[in-house]
Design an enzyme around this catalytic site. Structure first.
Site, PDB file in Angstrom:
ATOM      1  N   MET A  82      11.830  22.784  -8.694  1.00  0.00           N
ATOM      2  CA  MET A  82      13.306  22.065  -8.192  1.00  0.00           C
ATOM      3  C   MET A  82      14.323  23.220  -8.644  1.00  0.00           C
ATOM      4  SD  MET A  82      13.895  18.594 -10.594  1.00  0.00           S
ATOM      5  CE  MET A  82      12.612  19.412 -12.033  1.00  0.00           C
ATOM      6  N   HIS A  83      15.005  23.239  -7.498  1.00  0.00           N
ATOM      7  CA  HIS A  83      16.696  23.550  -7.905  1.00  0.00           C
ATOM      8  C   HIS A  83      16.952  23.353  -8.274  1.00  0.00           C
ATOM      9  CE1 HIS A  83      14.347  26.474  -4.629  1.00  0.00           C
ATOM     10  NE2 HIS A  83      14.757  25.005  -3.816  1.00  0.00           N
ATOM     11  N   GLU A 115       7.524  22.323   3.155  1.00  0.00           N
ATOM     12  CA  GLU A 115       9.666  21.970   3.677  1.00  0.00           C
ATOM     13  C   GLU A 115       9.537  22.626   4.288  1.00  0.00           C
ATOM     14  OE1 GLU A 115       7.846  21.203   0.951  1.00  0.00           O
ATOM     15  OE2 GLU A 115       8.348  19.134   0.010  1.00  0.00           O
ATOM     16  N   TYR A 150       9.888  26.187   5.652  1.00  0.00           N
ATOM     17  CA  TYR A 150      10.350  27.267   4.867  1.00  0.00           C
ATOM     18  C   TYR A 150       9.789  28.281   5.661  1.00  0.00           C
ATOM     19  CZ  TYR A 150      13.410  25.072   0.925  1.00  0.00           C
ATOM     20  OH  TYR A 150      14.401  24.760   0.831  1.00  0.00           O
ATOM     21  N   ARG A 164       1.647  25.378  -2.113  1.00  0.00           N
ATOM     22  CA  ARG A 164       2.155  24.213  -1.975  1.00  0.00           C
ATOM     23  C   ARG A 164       1.937  24.778  -0.443  1.00  0.00           C
ATOM     24  NH1 ARG A 164       7.200  21.739  -4.230  1.00  0.00           N
ATOM     25  NH2 ARG A 164       7.624  19.428  -2.594  1.00  0.00           N
ATOM     26  N   HIS A 182      12.980  20.206   5.475  1.00  0.00           N
ATOM     27  CA  HIS A 182      14.490  20.024   5.513  1.00  0.00           C
ATOM     28  C   HIS A 182      15.039  19.632   6.741  1.00  0.00           C
ATOM     29  CE1 HIS A 182      14.209  20.778   1.668  1.00  0.00           C
ATOM     30  NE2 HIS A 182      14.072  21.922   1.678  1.00  0.00           N
ATOM     31  N   ARG A 185      13.858  13.650  10.151  1.00  0.00           N
ATOM     32  CA  ARG A 185      14.673  12.548   9.960  1.00  0.00           C
ATOM     33  C   ARG A 185      14.113  11.389   9.509  1.00  0.00           C
ATOM     34  NH1 ARG A 185      18.295  15.110   9.040  1.00  0.00           N
ATOM     35  NH2 ARG A 185      19.990  13.496  10.447  1.00  0.00           N
ATOM     36  N   ALA A 219       8.782  15.494 -10.206  1.00  0.00           N
ATOM     37  CA  ALA A 219      10.349  16.787 -10.524  1.00  0.00           C
ATOM     38  C   ALA A 219      11.552  16.085 -10.894  1.00  0.00           C
ATOM     39  CB  ALA A 219      10.539  17.267  -9.355  1.00  0.00           C
ATOM     40  N   GLN A 235      21.974  11.628  -6.592  1.00  0.00           N
ATOM     41  CA  GLN A 235      23.166  11.470  -6.211  1.00  0.00           C
ATOM     42  C   GLN A 235      23.582  12.533  -8.004  1.00  0.00           C
ATOM     43  OE1 GLN A 235      24.376   6.960  -7.168  1.00  0.00           O
ATOM     44  NE2 GLN A 235      26.035   8.511  -7.739  1.00  0.00           N
ATOM     45  N   CYS A 262      21.032  15.525  -8.706  1.00  0.00           N
ATOM     46  CA  CYS A 262      20.031  16.096  -8.805  1.00  0.00           C
ATOM     47  C   CYS A 262      21.265  16.810  -6.819  1.00  0.00           C
ATOM     48  CB  CYS A 262      18.948  15.872  -8.707  1.00  0.00           C
ATOM     49  SG  CYS A 262      18.053  14.443  -8.143  1.00  0.00           S
ATOM     50  N   LEU A 266      34.470   4.728  -8.611  1.00  0.00           N
ATOM     51  CA  LEU A 266      34.053   4.346  -9.762  1.00  0.00           C
ATOM     52  C   LEU A 266      32.002   4.198  -9.191  1.00  0.00           C
ATOM     53  CD1 LEU A 266      33.248   4.270 -12.646  1.00  0.00           C
ATOM     54  CD2 LEU A 266      32.689   2.284 -11.932  1.00  0.00           C
ATOM     55  N   ASP A 267      31.298   5.800  -9.633  1.00  0.00           N
ATOM     56  CA  ASP A 267      30.138   5.375  -9.092  1.00  0.00           C
ATOM     57  C   ASP A 267      29.430   5.796 -10.800  1.00  0.00           C
ATOM     58  OD1 ASP A 267      29.742   7.603 -10.008  1.00  0.00           O
ATOM     59  OD2 ASP A 267      29.486   7.923  -7.725  1.00  0.00           O
TER      60      ASP A 267
HETATM   61  P1  NAP Z   1      34.556   2.683  -1.773  1.00  0.00           P
HETATM   62  O1  NAP Z   1      33.463   3.801  -1.618  1.00  0.00           O
HETATM   63  O2  NAP Z   1      35.461   3.605  -1.928  1.00  0.00           O
HETATM   64  O3  NAP Z   1      34.874   2.141  -0.205  1.00  0.00           O
HETATM   65  C1  NAP Z   1      36.258   1.232  -0.118  1.00  0.00           C
HETATM   66  C2  NAP Z   1      36.344   0.654   1.238  1.00  0.00           C
HETATM   67  O4  NAP Z   1      37.384  -0.079   1.305  1.00  0.00           O
HETATM   68  C3  NAP Z   1      36.508   1.871   1.983  1.00  0.00           C
HETATM   69  O5  NAP Z   1      36.379   2.227   3.043  1.00  0.00           O
HETATM   70  C4  NAP Z   1      38.122   1.851   2.744  1.00  0.00           C
HETATM   71  O6  NAP Z   1      38.462   2.093   3.824  1.00  0.00           O
HETATM   72  C5  NAP Z   1      38.244   0.178   2.403  1.00  0.00           C
HETATM   73  N1  NAP Z   1      39.462  -0.124   1.300  1.00  0.00           N
HETATM   74  C6  NAP Z   1      40.186   0.125  -0.071  1.00  0.00           C
HETATM   75  N2  NAP Z   1      41.130   0.137  -0.064  1.00  0.00           N
HETATM   76  C7  NAP Z   1      41.565  -0.781   1.302  1.00  0.00           C
HETATM   77  C8  NAP Z   1      42.379  -1.812   1.908  1.00  0.00           C
HETATM   78  N3  NAP Z   1      43.978  -2.399   0.605  1.00  0.00           N
HETATM   79  N4  NAP Z   1      42.035  -2.788   2.753  1.00  0.00           N
HETATM   80  C9  NAP Z   1      41.152  -2.839   3.117  1.00  0.00           C
HETATM   81  N5  NAP Z   1      40.264  -1.706   2.962  1.00  0.00           N
HETATM   82  C10 NAP Z   1      40.819  -1.153   2.324  1.00  0.00           C
HETATM   83  O7  NAP Z   1      34.051   1.721  -2.502  1.00  0.00           O
HETATM   84  P2  NAP Z   1      33.020   0.961  -2.558  1.00  0.00           P
HETATM   85  O8  NAP Z   1      32.072   0.782  -1.155  1.00  0.00           O
HETATM   86  O9  NAP Z   1      33.699  -0.925  -3.159  1.00  0.00           O
HETATM   87  O10 NAP Z   1      32.338   1.793  -3.333  1.00  0.00           O
HETATM   88  C11 NAP Z   1      32.242   1.536  -4.728  1.00  0.00           C
HETATM   89  C12 NAP Z   1      31.606   3.131  -5.610  1.00  0.00           C
HETATM   90  O11 NAP Z   1      30.129   2.857  -5.511  1.00  0.00           O
HETATM   91  C13 NAP Z   1      31.938   3.803  -4.712  1.00  0.00           C
HETATM   92  O12 NAP Z   1      32.232   5.024  -5.531  1.00  0.00           O
HETATM   93  C14 NAP Z   1      30.259   4.627  -4.272  1.00  0.00           C
HETATM   94  O13 NAP Z   1      30.261   5.675  -3.464  1.00  0.00           O
HETATM   95  C15 NAP Z   1      29.500   3.577  -4.702  1.00  0.00           C
HETATM   96  N6  NAP Z   1      28.462   3.568  -4.044  1.00  0.00           N
HETATM   97  C16 NAP Z   1      27.582   4.393  -3.074  1.00  0.00           C
HETATM   98  C17 NAP Z   1      26.597   4.081  -2.437  1.00  0.00           C
HETATM   99  C18 NAP Z   1      26.382   4.933  -1.720  1.00  0.00           C
HETATM  100  O14 NAP Z   1      26.148   6.159  -1.546  1.00  0.00           O
HETATM  101  N7  NAP Z   1      24.870   4.268  -0.965  1.00  0.00           N
HETATM  102  C19 NAP Z   1      26.629   2.552  -2.289  1.00  0.00           C
HETATM  103  C20 NAP Z   1      27.223   1.867  -3.068  1.00  0.00           C
HETATM  104  C21 NAP Z   1      28.325   2.164  -3.717  1.00  0.00           C
HETATM  105  P3  NAP Z   1      40.207   2.263   4.405  1.00  0.00           P
HETATM  106  O15 NAP Z   1      41.223   2.818   3.035  1.00  0.00           O
HETATM  107  O16 NAP Z   1      39.458   2.961   5.034  1.00  0.00           O
HETATM  108  O17 NAP Z   1      40.027   0.661   5.144  1.00  0.00           O
HETATM  109 FE1  SF4 Z   2      16.629  10.888 -10.033  1.00  0.00          FE
HETATM  110 FE2  SF4 Z   2      19.111  10.216  -9.346  1.00  0.00          FE
HETATM  111 FE3  SF4 Z   2      18.730  11.440 -11.541  1.00  0.00          FE
HETATM  112 FE4  SF4 Z   2      17.440  12.656  -9.063  1.00  0.00          FE
HETATM  113  S1  SF4 Z   2      19.979  11.809 -10.207  1.00  0.00           S
HETATM  114  S2  SF4 Z   2      16.840  12.326 -10.957  1.00  0.00           S
HETATM  115  S3  SF4 Z   2      17.188  11.230  -8.036  1.00  0.00           S
HETATM  116  S4  SF4 Z   2      18.204   9.453 -11.327  1.00  0.00           S
END
Ligand code: NAP
Ligand code: SF4
Length: 680
Positions: free
Chosen positions: A29-30, A168, A170, A218, A256, A259, A314, A343, A345, A664-665
């Site tokens: 792992m890097h 991968e 390289y 590898r 890398h 797709r 890893a 997220q 790593c 928040l996440d």
């Molecule tokens: P978020 O990523 O902050 O997205 C909220 C969305 O709501 C944005 O698109 C924003 O876009 C819109 N919004 C905000 N205020 C608004 C308002 N007053 N009126 C209308 N639209 C509004 O939050 P989330 O989707 O709830 O996710 C929460 C957290 O979980 C985030 O940190 C996210 O990164 C994480 N998470 C990540 C993933 C992933 O990466 N796959 C999956 C789930 C959750 P506009 O302001 O442009 O309209």
């Molecule tokens: Fe696994 Fe996610 Fe931790 Fe990376 S951040 S080691 S993918 S649980």
């Protein structure tokens, strides 16, 4: 056979002249620890902890054998004796714990993010775009010498051997396939010529380094790119590498630039074992399989079936350094499982931050957070809220010997994770909750489910410390008509309370908006993860061909039609999805694009009525017809209890979404929960 619940995983194996104590390898792992202020101590602590906990053989991140082979300026390099001597700190720390460690030698070729990148032919990669310079035959000879010299330096640094990185996409992999090798000299053209460089490196390494030095190669078992090798070529290379003197063959999957996701959460567990198994049948030296093996039962099933002799994991050892010790002791249910989110790593590494782990914030920080020790003063601690911030805090506090009571208003632990785990491909989140549930049991935390504790109760109970982790509630944006019956929140949808109609508009294109769109494209059986064959479905959806004749292992992707017509909207200009994970977001965006999900940015919402959502995009008024409008517009902090305690002059600590809901996440929540507990 031994008495372990995983007898094959814990059986020894002779490789070369050495005997490995078990069948698990911590894969390369890097970490980016290599370029931190006190690199060697941090790396030494990281590897030593994993060796102490039973990992038999480890591989470092990739070291370039020469400046030209660097992945990026100032990347890890092993080309001088001074550099080798410095690495002794790591090897000595690992050996002191009874482990073995190999140094990975990686020449980036056209994947180098440096101006002087080189390659077999001057063909730019689609992910870097810098045009590499074609190597001359004389330069290729020098590269062979660089690899051998690097291996010699690795011996002098105390490494037990090396892993030669040949997968991968390289440099060595670039030589083996016509996609990147269009030379017509002795290093291109025929299969033998294209494979000559890796084979020659291993042959000369073996000649110069003697029999006791472990050489692992590898090999790219599946390139997953157009113009990649078919399985016949892969087997030909494996046999040539074996004949050249390698002790072990490790396998890599996908370049890398492929797709097709290879290690992200959407990839079913152990999905690539078929590609390793066909090499295993063609060679006599031990064969390692890798990718999406994250629990001992998965490893055991592969090893017991004979598809591989060893498994490489890893990220699972980032997630839990004690993985092997727990598995051997019959405590697999206590393993903190890697959920393949990438997220903390890969996403961190690609944004120039040292790797850590979402489920284990101590990973890579062993120097700062030594193993959790009993606190000098023991407190009665109330933690309110069993989302991941509260869980992390409660568990870490209990590990220090505090007496913890965890209050949760719902009947189950997990908070927002209970919604995430409904998303197709995100079932690994169930493991996170299983881990916390078991830790709470083992540590004897008093868990009060279905208990909406009040400020008065907390005060009456005279706790020494109170932690408020009451989380978030979905934001309801101020849009005219927002109370219309067709408007629901993502919580209604993901909890199954509401089944949306055929035409859905999703307001908010953040992580949850994308996840809800993916959820709604699938059929109910897929969502429940009860498809008869998730592996076959993954291959069909992403275009993986398991036939040995398929070049690169590819075929046309076939996607089941989306179950609904879905439109995703946001107010911000620019392409939606910018906040998604660096190494996982592209697959999610590609999936929705192929399902035909429409997306609009720069929207101004006007009103909601029986017709749907009225909005203005690019100064044009539009109506998006909808049976259901799902709000995924972020969250607000739930601070009622904290405010009530403040009003009564009682001090408490606010963490997780209750402290800051924006962006928040789980990563930040778990990290903050742990830090809070350590500072009680
Ligand atoms: P978020 O990523 O902050 O997205 C909220 C969305 O709501 C944005 O698109 C924003 O876009 C819109 N919004 C905000 N205020 C608004 C308002 N007053 N009126 C209308 N639209 C509004 O939050 P989330 O989707 O709830 O996710 C929460 C957290 O979980 C985030 O940190 C996210 O990164 C994480 N998470 C990540 C993933 C992933 O990466 N796959 C999956 C789930 C959750 P506009 O302001 O442009 O309209
Ligand atoms: Fe696994 Fe996610 Fe931790 Fe990376 S951040 S080691 S993918 S649980």
């Amino acid at each position: 056979m031994n008495n372990s619940p995983f007898p094959t995983l814990f059986s020894p194996l002779k490789v070369g002249t050495q005997v490995l104590k078990n069948r698990a390898i911590m894969g390369s792992m890097h970490l980016r620890l290599e370029t931190m202020d006190r690199p060697l101590q941090r790396q030494a602590m990281f590897y030593a902890e994993r060796a102490r906990q039973g990992v038999g053989l480890m591989v470092t991140g990739g070291f370039a054998p020469c400046e030209q082979g660097l992945l990026e300026d100032d990347g890890p390099l092993l080309a001088t004796q001074v550099q080798a001597d410095a690495l002794r700190t790591i090897t000595e720390a690992v050996h002191a714990e009874g482990g073995r460690i190999l140094l990975q030698i990686l020449h980036a070729g056209r994947y180098a993010r440096i101006a002087s990148a080189v390659a077999p032919s001057a063909i730019a990669s689609p992910i870097h775009r810098t045009m590499p310079r074609e190597l001359s035959a004389e330069e290729i000879e020098i590269i062979i010498e660089d690899f051998v010299r690097c291996a010699e330096l690795a011996t002098s640094a105390g490494f037990d051997g090396v892993e030669v990185m040949g997968s991968e996409g390289y440099l060595l992999n670039q030589f083996t396939v016509t996609r990147t090798n269009q030379r017509n000299d002795a290093w291109g053209g025929s299969v033998e010529n294209r494979q000559r460089l890796p084979v020659e490196i291993v042959r000369r390494m073996r000649q110069r380094l003697g029999a006791d030095f472990l050489i692992m190669f590898r090999i790219s078992a599946l390139d997953l790119v157009e113009g990649g090798a078919d399985a016949h070529e892969v087997i030909q290379l494996a046999q040539a590498i074996e004949a050249a003197g390698a002790d072990i063959l490790n396998t890599g999957i996908g370049w890398h630039e492929a797709r097709i996701p290879t290690i992200a959460y959407v990839v079913p567990r152990a999905v690539w074992r078929f590609a390793a198994a066909r090499i295993k049948r063609a060679v006599l030296i031990p064969l390692v399989t890798s990718n999406r093996i994250n629990m001992p039962e998965v490893a055991e099933a592969i090893l017991a079936s004979g598809d591989a002799d060893l498994v490489s994991m890893a990220r699972p050892f980032l997630a839990d350094p004690a993985f092997m010790a727990k598995a051997e002791a019959g405590r697999a249910d206590e393993i903190n499982t890697c959920i393949a989110c990438n997220q903390a790593c890969l996403d961190y590494i690609f944004s120039d931050r040292p790797a850590t782990c979402l489920v284990n914030p101590r990973a890579g920080q062993e120097l700062t957070f030594s193993e959790i020790k009993p606190a000098s003063a023991r407190y009665r601690v109330a933690v309110v809220g069993a989302g991941v911030a509260g869980l992390s805090c409660a568990v870490t506090a209990a590990e220090q010997g505090h007496q913890v009571i965890l209050f949760e208003a719902a009947e189950i632990i997990g908070g927002q994770i209970n919604y995430a785990r409904q998303i197709p491909g995100k079932q690994e989140f169930n493991e996170l909750l299983r881990y916390f549930r078991r830790r709470l049991e083992v540590l004897g935390v008093n868990v009060q489910l279905g208990c909406k504790v009040t400020a008065e109760q907390l005060i009456a109970d005279k706790f020494d410390r109170i932690v408020i982790a009451t989380g978030v509630f979905p934001r309801v944006p101020a849009i005219s008509g927002i109370t219309h019956a067709k408007v629901v929140s993502y919580v209604d949808v993901l909890s199954g309370r509401v089944v949306p109609g055929q035409r859905v508009v999703i307001i908010g294109a953040g992580g949850i908006g994308f996840d809800v769109a993916e959820f709604l494209c699938h059929s109910p059986t897929e969502v429940m993860a009860i498809t008869p064959d998730p592996v076959a479905e993954f291959f069909t959806k992403w275009g993986v061909n398991t036939s040995p004749d398929a070049h690169g292992g590819l075929q046309a992707a076939v996607l089941a039609p989306a179950r609904r017509h879905i439109t995703l909207v946001q107010r911000k200009p620019g392409k939606p999805g910018r906040t998604l994970g660096l190494t996982t977001g592209w697959a999610l965006k590609m999936s929705l694009q192929r399902y035909g999900v429409e997306m609009f940015s720069g929207c101004h919402y006007e009103t909601i009525d029986d017709a749907g959502l009225h909005l203005t995009v690019d100064n044009q008024a539009r109506v998006l017809a909808a049976d259901t409008i799902v709000l995924c517009a972020g969250q607000e902090s739930e601070r009622g209890l904290f405010d009530a305690l403040c009003a009564k002059g009682v001090t408490s600590v606010l963490i997780g979404g209750a402290e800051a809901a924006g962006e928040l996440d789980a990563l930040r929540a778990i990290d903050q929960g742990m830090r809070c507990a350590l500072s009680l």
